[in-house]
Design a protein around this motif. Structure first.
Motif, mmCIF file in Angstrom:
data_model
loop_
_atom_site.group_PDB
_atom_site.id
_atom_site.type_symbol
_atom_site.label_atom_id
_atom_site.label_comp_id
_atom_site.label_asym_id
_atom_site.label_seq_id
_atom_site.Cartn_x
_atom_site.Cartn_y
_atom_site.Cartn_z
ATOM 1 N N ALA A 232 0.753 -1.275 0.110
ATOM 2 C CA ALA A 232 0.053 0.070 -0.257
ATOM 3 C C ALA A 232 0.811 1.198 -0.125
ATOM 4 C CB ALA A 232 -1.006 -0.128 0.998
ATOM 5 N N VAL A 233 1.882 1.374 1.011
ATOM 6 C CA VAL A 233 2.633 2.519 0.891
ATOM 7 C C VAL A 233 3.664 2.640 -0.236
ATOM 8 C CG1 VAL A 233 4.613 3.311 1.883
ATOM 9 C CG2 VAL A 233 2.785 2.448 3.426
ATOM 10 N N TYR A 234 4.096 1.623 -0.926
ATOM 11 C CA TYR A 234 4.831 1.648 -2.023
ATOM 12 C C TYR A 234 3.967 1.997 -3.418
ATOM 13 C CZ TYR A 234 7.571 0.288 -6.108
ATOM 14 O OH TYR A 234 8.324 0.199 -7.325
ATOM 15 N N ASN A 235 2.698 1.676 -3.354
ATOM 16 C CA ASN A 235 1.880 1.985 -4.527
ATOM 17 C C ASN A 235 1.048 3.317 -4.233
ATOM 18 O OD1 ASN A 235 2.478 -0.490 -6.094
ATOM 19 N ND2 ASN A 235 1.068 -1.625 -4.522
ATOM 20 N N TYR A 236 1.358 3.908 -3.084
ATOM 21 C CA TYR A 236 0.393 5.151 -2.971
ATOM 22 C C TYR A 236 0.872 6.389 -3.661
ATOM 23 C CZ TYR A 236 -1.492 9.430 -0.598
ATOM 24 O OH TYR A 236 -2.167 10.645 -0.392
ATOM 25 N N PRO A 237 0.251 6.986 -4.620
ATOM 26 C CA PRO A 237 0.580 8.060 -5.577
ATOM 27 C C PRO A 237 0.840 9.169 -5.144
ATOM 28 C CG PRO A 237 -1.754 7.393 -5.928
ATOM 29 C CD PRO A 237 -1.304 6.499 -4.615
ATOM 30 N N PHE A 238 1.838 9.466 -4.115
ATOM 31 C CA PHE A 238 1.760 10.912 -3.545
ATOM 32 C C PHE A 238 2.392 11.972 -4.708
ATOM 33 C CE2 PHE A 238 5.880 8.531 -3.203
ATOM 34 C CZ PHE A 238 6.826 9.401 -3.651
ATOM 35 N N THR A 239 2.152 13.148 -4.318
ATOM 36 C CA THR A 239 2.407 14.250 -5.016
ATOM 37 C C THR A 239 3.467 15.368 -4.463
ATOM 38 O OG1 THR A 239 0.769 15.560 -4.184
ATOM 39 C CG2 THR A 239 -0.162 14.208 -5.838
ATOM 40 N N ALA A 240 3.877 16.044 -5.225
ATOM 41 C CA ALA A 240 4.639 17.130 -4.648
ATOM 42 C C ALA A 240 4.262 17.660 -3.211
ATOM 43 C CB ALA A 240 4.939 18.287 -5.766
ATOM 44 N N GLY A 241 2.865 17.853 -3.247
ATOM 45 C CA GLY A 241 2.594 18.460 -1.749
ATOM 46 C C GLY A 241 2.850 17.668 -0.720
#
Length: 270
Positions: A232-241
């Protein structure tokens, strides 16, 4: 008389059910916890000034006004006995080889719940040749879980996958400021150096996949004691914010809040 007795029995029955249900619900949650890992669990550079900010940690943080609902804060809401027993054994710069000592500390603290997030520093080295060997990484994880498994009663252990460092590069590679900070501060040069080729970065991607596979495999070996996040953490699509503007590497306040949400949902407490 039979009707009167039945009438009196009903509220008594509800009283005992309610009285029994409340402690049982609380008893299902841990009364102490410990975070193991690296600077991500220390909330390094999360906001405002450089350094560790453990009060903002996704795992054991206890700042009520930061917008981060840590695992500790969520557990405190349902288990008051955990108050003040949120131990953070993580250390900035730690690698998997440091994890066994952190696990021993958790044993000494009698932590009933343990979170593990480790591996970024095993990937983020000055060159791709400096990354930790996959076999050594797996051995360190297994040794740590064996140590925790010897506790009685056994703790509940949550193992997070490693955040996707290639995704970090993809999100911020177009930022001149991020590029300058990465180069000047020598941040994760195995992945983030401007001199890297696609082949260099693929080596890091492959090593991270191997590390994450080991985390899942070893966790599975310990059965019900250990729960893995399933990527789940590896695949989380985080953004610049979601990334700190101090080092363009660690999670920002928003990033720590997102990490807390993702990991909490994967940990299975709710």
């Amino acid at each position: 008389m039979r009707k009167i007795a039945k009438f009196l029995l009903i509220p008594l029955l509800f009283f005992f059910i309610a009285a029994g249900a409340q402690p049982a619900a609380a008893a299902a949650y841990p009364k102490s916890m410990a975070a193991l890992g690296d600077s991500i669990s220390q909330a390094a550079d999360v906001c405002c000034w450089y350094g560790d900010h453990p009060a903002q940690s996704w795992s054991t943080g206890n700042n009520q006004y930061d917008g981060i609902r840590s695992h500790y804060e969520r557990l405190l809401a349902v288990q008051p006995a955990i108050a003040g027993k949120n131990y953070n054994n993580s250390r900035s710069g730690a690698k998997a080889s440091d994890l066994p000592a952190q696990a021993r500390a958790a044993v000494a603290q009698k932590a009933q719940y343990v979170t593990i997030l480790i591996g970024a520093n095993d990937l983020c080295t000055s060159t791709t040749g400096g990354m930790t060997d996959p076999g050594s990484f797996e051995t360190s994880i297994r040794t740590s879980l064996q140590t925790l498994n010897q506790m009685r009663p056994r703790p509940q252990v949550f193992v997070s996958s490693i955040p996707n460092v290639h995704h970090l590069w993809s999100v911020l590679k177009g930022s001149e400021i991020a590029q300058w900070v990465w180069s000047t501060a020598k941040v994760c040069q195995s992945m983030l150096s401007t001199a890297n080729t696609d082949a260099d970065r693929q080596l890091v991607v492959d090593r991270e996949l191997a590390f994450n596979a080991s985390l899942a495999l070893v966790c599975q070996e310990f059965g019900h004691m250990c729960r893995h996040d399933g990527g789940a953490v590896y695949n989380y699509p985080f953004t610049a914010g979601d990334v700190s503007v101090l080092d363009y590497f660690h999670p920002s306040l928003r990033g720590q809040a997102a990490l807390a949400d993702v990991t909490w949902n994967a940990a299975g407490w709710s």
